[in-house]
Design a protein around this motif. Sequence first.
Motif, PDB file in Angstrom:
ATOM      1  N   ALA A  70      84.333 -44.230  -4.221  1.00 52.79           N
ATOM      2  CA  ALA A  70      83.699 -43.298  -5.280  1.00 52.79           C
ATOM      3  C   ALA A  70      82.415 -43.171  -5.870  1.00 52.79           C
ATOM      4  CB  ALA A  70      84.693 -43.492  -6.885  1.00 52.79           C
ATOM      5  N   ALA A  71      81.283 -42.637  -6.316  1.00 50.60           N
ATOM      6  CA  ALA A  71      80.513 -43.319  -6.775  1.00 50.60           C
ATOM      7  C   ALA A  71      80.468 -43.509  -8.895  1.00 50.60           C
ATOM      8  CB  ALA A  71      79.894 -41.734  -7.252  1.00 50.60           C
ATOM      9  N   PHE A  72      79.698 -44.348  -8.778  1.00 54.64           N
ATOM     10  CA  PHE A  72      80.140 -45.509 -10.082  1.00 54.64           C
ATOM     11  C   PHE A  72      77.913 -44.942 -10.584  1.00 54.64           C
ATOM     12  CE2 PHE A  72      79.697 -49.837 -12.363  1.00 54.64           C
ATOM     13  CZ  PHE A  72      80.396 -49.321 -13.962  1.00 54.64           C
ATOM     14  N   ASN A  73      78.070 -44.443 -12.005  1.00 56.40           N
ATOM     15  CA  ASN A  73      76.983 -44.307 -12.380  1.00 56.40           C
ATOM     16  C   ASN A  73      76.586 -45.049 -13.886  1.00 56.40           C
ATOM     17  OD1 ASN A  73      73.956 -43.704 -14.082  1.00 56.40           O
ATOM     18  ND2 ASN A  73      74.909 -41.363 -14.208  1.00 56.40           N
ATOM     19  N   PRO A  74      76.512 -46.229 -13.795  1.00 56.02           N
ATOM     20  CA  PRO A  74      76.401 -47.490 -15.500  1.00 56.02           C
ATOM     21  C   PRO A  74      75.716 -47.122 -16.032  1.00 56.02           C
ATOM     22  CG  PRO A  74      75.936 -48.258 -13.286  1.00 56.02           C
ATOM     23  CD  PRO A  74      75.975 -46.974 -12.856  1.00 56.02           C
ATOM     24  N   VAL A 117      74.030 -45.575 -18.225  1.00 53.19           N
ATOM     25  CA  VAL A 117      74.499 -44.470 -19.110  1.00 53.19           C
ATOM     26  C   VAL A 117      74.381 -45.847 -20.871  1.00 53.19           C
ATOM     27  CG1 VAL A 117      76.011 -42.756 -18.330  1.00 53.19           C
ATOM     28  CG2 VAL A 117      76.486 -44.863 -18.660  1.00 53.19           C
ATOM     29  N   ARG A 118      74.162 -44.883 -21.789  1.00 48.60           N
ATOM     30  CA  ARG A 118      74.333 -45.576 -23.574  1.00 48.60           C
ATOM     31  C   ARG A 118      75.731 -46.091 -23.481  1.00 48.60           C
ATOM     32  NH1 ARG A 118      70.792 -40.823 -26.680  1.00 48.60           N
ATOM     33  NH2 ARG A 118      69.116 -40.879 -25.738  1.00 48.60           N
ATOM     34  N   VAL A 119      76.722 -45.596 -23.341  1.00 45.04           N
ATOM     35  CA  VAL A 119      78.337 -45.453 -23.440  1.00 45.04           C
ATOM     36  C   VAL A 119      78.935 -46.189 -22.251  1.00 45.04           C
ATOM     37  CG1 VAL A 119      80.281 -45.487 -24.537  1.00 45.04           C
ATOM     38  CG2 VAL A 119      78.167 -44.181 -25.476  1.00 45.04           C
ATOM     39  N   LEU A 120      78.627 -47.563 -21.921  1.00 42.91           N
ATOM     40  CA  LEU A 120      79.766 -47.894 -20.737  1.00 42.91           C
ATOM     41  C   LEU A 120      81.074 -47.249 -20.778  1.00 42.91           C
ATOM     42  CD1 LEU A 120      78.645 -48.999 -17.812  1.00 42.91           C
ATOM     43  CD2 LEU A 120      78.643 -51.497 -18.239  1.00 42.91           C
ATOM     44  N   ASP A 121      81.906 -47.694 -21.595  1.00 37.26           N
ATOM     45  CA  ASP A 121      82.598 -47.425 -21.620  1.00 37.26           C
ATOM     46  C   ASP A 121      83.643 -46.467 -21.347  1.00 37.26           C
ATOM     47  OD1 ASP A 121      82.970 -50.366 -22.787  1.00 37.26           O
ATOM     48  OD2 ASP A 121      83.387 -49.830 -24.806  1.00 37.26           O
ATOM     49  N   ARG A 122      82.884 -45.542 -21.506  1.00 34.80           N
ATOM     50  CA  ARG A 122      83.472 -43.985 -21.164  1.00 34.80           C
ATOM     51  C   ARG A 122      82.964 -44.192 -19.477  1.00 34.80           C
ATOM     52  NH1 ARG A 122      79.779 -40.397 -25.198  1.00 34.80           N
ATOM     53  NH2 ARG A 122      81.214 -40.788 -27.036  1.00 34.80           N
ATOM     54  N   ALA A 123      81.883 -44.698 -18.617  1.00 33.89           N
ATOM     55  CA  ALA A 123      81.785 -44.502 -17.601  1.00 33.89           C
ATOM     56  C   ALA A 123      82.794 -45.063 -16.537  1.00 33.89           C
ATOM     57  CB  ALA A 123      80.567 -44.630 -17.024  1.00 33.89           C
ATOM     58  N   VAL A 124      83.225 -46.524 -17.594  1.00 34.25           N
ATOM     59  CA  VAL A 124      84.267 -47.142 -16.711  1.00 34.25           C
ATOM     60  C   VAL A 124      85.907 -46.392 -16.936  1.00 34.25           C
ATOM     61  CG1 VAL A 124      85.708 -49.423 -16.904  1.00 34.25           C
ATOM     62  CG2 VAL A 124      82.908 -49.507 -17.253  1.00 34.25           C
ATOM     63  N   ALA A 125      86.170 -45.727 -17.738  1.00 29.56           N
ATOM     64  CA  ALA A 125      87.062 -44.942 -17.764  1.00 29.56           C
ATOM     65  C   ALA A 125      87.143 -44.047 -17.093  1.00 29.56           C
ATOM     66  CB  ALA A 125      87.108 -43.839 -19.389  1.00 29.56           C
ATOM     67  N   ARG A 126      85.921 -43.282 -16.828  1.00 29.93           N
ATOM     68  CA  ARG A 126      86.073 -42.581 -15.600  1.00 29.93           C
ATOM     69  C   ARG A 126      85.861 -43.510 -14.438  1.00 29.93           C
ATOM     70  NH1 ARG A 126      84.699 -37.788 -14.424  1.00 29.93           N
ATOM     71  NH2 ARG A 126      83.002 -36.611 -12.334  1.00 29.93           N
ATOM     72  N   LEU A 127      86.266 -44.870 -14.345  1.00 26.62           N
ATOM     73  CA  LEU A 127      86.680 -45.151 -13.030  1.00 26.62           C
ATOM     74  C   LEU A 127      87.461 -45.198 -12.962  1.00 26.62           C
ATOM     75  CD1 LEU A 127      83.832 -48.064 -12.810  1.00 26.62           C
ATOM     76  CD2 LEU A 127      83.263 -46.201 -11.542  1.00 26.62           C
ATOM     77  N   GLU A 128      87.647 -45.415 -13.913  1.00 30.10           N
ATOM     78  CA  GLU A 128      90.372 -46.208 -14.509  1.00 30.10           C
ATOM     79  C   GLU A 128      90.746 -44.569 -13.625  1.00 30.10           C
ATOM     80  OE1 GLU A 128      89.922 -49.051 -17.661  1.00 30.10           O
ATOM     81  OE2 GLU A 128      90.156 -46.917 -18.225  1.00 30.10           O
ATOM     82  N   LYS A 129      89.868 -43.146 -13.890  1.00 32.60           N
ATOM     83  CA  LYS A 129      90.832 -41.611 -13.727  1.00 32.60           C
ATOM     84  C   LYS A 129      90.584 -41.916 -12.283  1.00 32.60           C
ATOM     85  CE  LYS A 129      90.231 -39.468 -18.147  1.00 32.60           C
ATOM     86  NZ  LYS A 129      89.354 -38.055 -18.417  1.00 32.60           N
ATOM     87  N   LYS A 130      89.334 -42.199 -11.324  1.00 27.99           N
ATOM     88  CA  LYS A 130      88.893 -41.962 -10.463  1.00 27.99           C
ATOM     89  C   LYS A 130      89.944 -42.803  -9.492  1.00 27.99           C
ATOM     90  CE  LYS A 130      84.412 -40.977 -10.405  1.00 27.99           C
ATOM     91  NZ  LYS A 130      83.053 -41.311  -9.851  1.00 27.99           N
ATOM     92  N   ILE A 131      90.377 -44.244 -10.000  1.00 27.28           N
ATOM     93  CA  ILE A 131      91.249 -45.605  -9.281  1.00 27.28           C
ATOM     94  C   ILE A 131      93.554 -44.520  -9.443  1.00 27.28           C
ATOM     95  CG2 ILE A 131      92.502 -46.783  -9.467  1.00 27.28           C
ATOM     96  CD1 ILE A 131      89.762 -49.084 -10.725  1.00 27.28           C
ATOM     97  N   GLU A 132      92.789 -43.955 -10.194  1.00 25.03           N
ATOM     98  CA  GLU A 132      94.196 -43.007 -10.386  1.00 25.03           C
ATOM     99  C   GLU A 132      93.976 -42.481  -9.573  1.00 25.03           C
ATOM    100  OE1 GLU A 132      94.389 -41.605 -14.471  1.00 25.03           O
ATOM    101  OE2 GLU A 132      94.538 -44.498 -15.312  1.00 25.03           O
ATOM    102  N   HIS A 133      93.618 -41.474  -9.094  1.00 30.63           N
ATOM    103  CA  HIS A 133      93.007 -40.496  -8.192  1.00 30.63           C
ATOM    104  C   HIS A 133      93.072 -41.342  -6.673  1.00 30.63           C
ATOM    105  CE1 HIS A 133      92.372 -37.358 -11.196  1.00 30.63           C
ATOM    106  NE2 HIS A 133      92.567 -36.903 -10.915  1.00 30.63           N
ATOM    107  N   GLY A 134      92.782 -41.809  -6.761  1.00 35.22           N
ATOM    108  CA  GLY A 134      92.795 -42.475  -5.398  1.00 35.22           C
ATOM    109  C   GLY A 134      92.311 -43.303  -4.906  1.00 35.22           C
TER     110      GLY A 134
END
Length: 614
Positions: free
Chosen positions: A464-468, A470-487
């Motif tokens: 999956a893609a990861f765009n770091p 961004v101004r608030v990296l925590d939000r991008a990491v939270a999106r990574l965690e959701k992608k992990i949940e999806h597989g």
Amino acid sequence: MGLLQDLKTRVLTADGAIGTLLYSYGLDYCHEEMNIARPEIIEKIHSEYIAVGADIIQTNTYGANAIKLARYGFENRVKEFNEAALKIAKRAAAPGGQYVLATIGGIRGIRKSDATLDEILTAFQEQVEVLLAGEPDGFLLETYYDFEELSHCVHLLRSMTDLPIIAQVTMQEPGILQNLMSLNEAFHELERLGADIVGSNCRLGPFHTIQAFEGVNLPNKAFLSAYPNASLLDIEDGRVVYESETDYFARAAVELVNQGVRLIGGCCGTTPKHIAAVKQRLANMQPIETKEEKPGHTQFVRIPEPRKQEPLHEKAKRERSVIVELDTPRHLEIDGFVDGAKQLAKAGADVIMMADNSLASPRISNIAMAAILKEHGIRSLPHLTCRDRNLIGLQSHLMGLDALELHDILVITGDPTKVGDFPGATSVYDVSSMELISLIKQLNKGSSFTGKSLRKQADFSVAAAFNPNVRVLDRAVARLEKKIEHGADYFISQPVYTKEKIIEIYEATKHLETPIYIGIMPLTSSRSAEFLHHEVPGIKLSDEVLARMAACGNDKEASTAEGITIAKELLDTACKYFNGIYLITPFLRYDMTLELMDYVKQYDVESKGVQSNV
């Protein structure tokens, strides 16, 4: 006597489609608005079904919730539309005493990102409260593709009322729901949640509906219902049509009664003529009390042979792994591309990654080039965007990849078409990248997007893609965690241009076990640096990097050298914190990538040397 009391001893006939008749009248806008704009037509439809013997009619409120009405700008008219619909239906049913069901339709299809579960339940509760005030005889929840949505709605509705609840799922394949749950299992779960009548409606015609109910055991307390479509749909002169003889539909109703169904109506394509035929056929039928129990349905699928090559995410957990991107050509001459891929693979690249029409501009198909590279013994990792293919095309594409034994894939949303060569082209986006990842993992279980058996498990390793950037990296990491949940099995980042950002990424993601490949792309000129920084989504350069490239002026050799130097500085940090390195080849300049690959090798050799001397 109430509805549930009646069903203990009788088979009841419900009405058929409302939307089909409105559509035939040329009213194909917001059907729920007709409760206000053309109430006489809605009452006429109810009366026609009652005249042919329907014991039950439903309100014209299928899409009368804030989420669906917002498509027409009517989200603030929920109360008005639902109140009017219930008054019309009760007025039509009053002379004959027919039961009036308050209808609420499902919202989600395969795509879940259009509305969150909280948003759905808020809209659902608002609609229920209005309908309850009008005192219906029960509720009909119909056309629910998403079982999670339906189960939560049934639970909420049962907490709000003791009125009869009919909960109907919509199957993707006969006997199987979208989430791979069997129809039999779904019915028993809905009964447990408080539904009094459980059934199915829409999408499937009589033949497949009967087939599905053959695998259903009688619930413990609930009754069964079925509202099939008239047939499979067809398109004629741009209009949706259903071809079905009314007698065939009625004979199917008899078969459904023999499978335990006690409430039979019609969905898309059905008319008062269909209901009249059903009523006549079922006039002397009694509901069955027992049915031979059938074992649960199990899909037997073949497990794929063990991989010849280790999945990238497994290697990156253990040691250095390098992905190199090389875009496929925008023309038909491929020799240069193949030669570059050969050199990169020979130099030690684990895979050659190929974009899927990056920046929405057509290139040679990456699946075609992946097959060609495979002939040369080169492993590849194609992108797959949600932009260019609908669900049919996505599943077909993935099945083709599996058949070619191309099991590494990066799932991305895809740049919008307006940035590319064809700004007027249509972007599909049937699903989000997260949803597509989940669907691919469903293929890995041997089931298609709709739950149909594939007879063999796919074996995709999904990046999956990861765009770091961004101004608030925590939000991008939270999106990574959701992608992990999806597989998602691992992540590949957009190019990073500061050492500080690489360290920040490490600190923000070190709690994750899922590997991350850090993107490094050498710059070739000041102009390209400015273009990347200002125009390419997801890429940002630091002021220092922009200044260093600008200092090279128009000197190509100096620009290339400086771009390489900057990339090596970034690699020093990236290699220290991450096993996964993602090198992006700019403009087919794979000579630059080869130099960076040598640098990574040198870094690892020197690092091991230092460790061995300690």
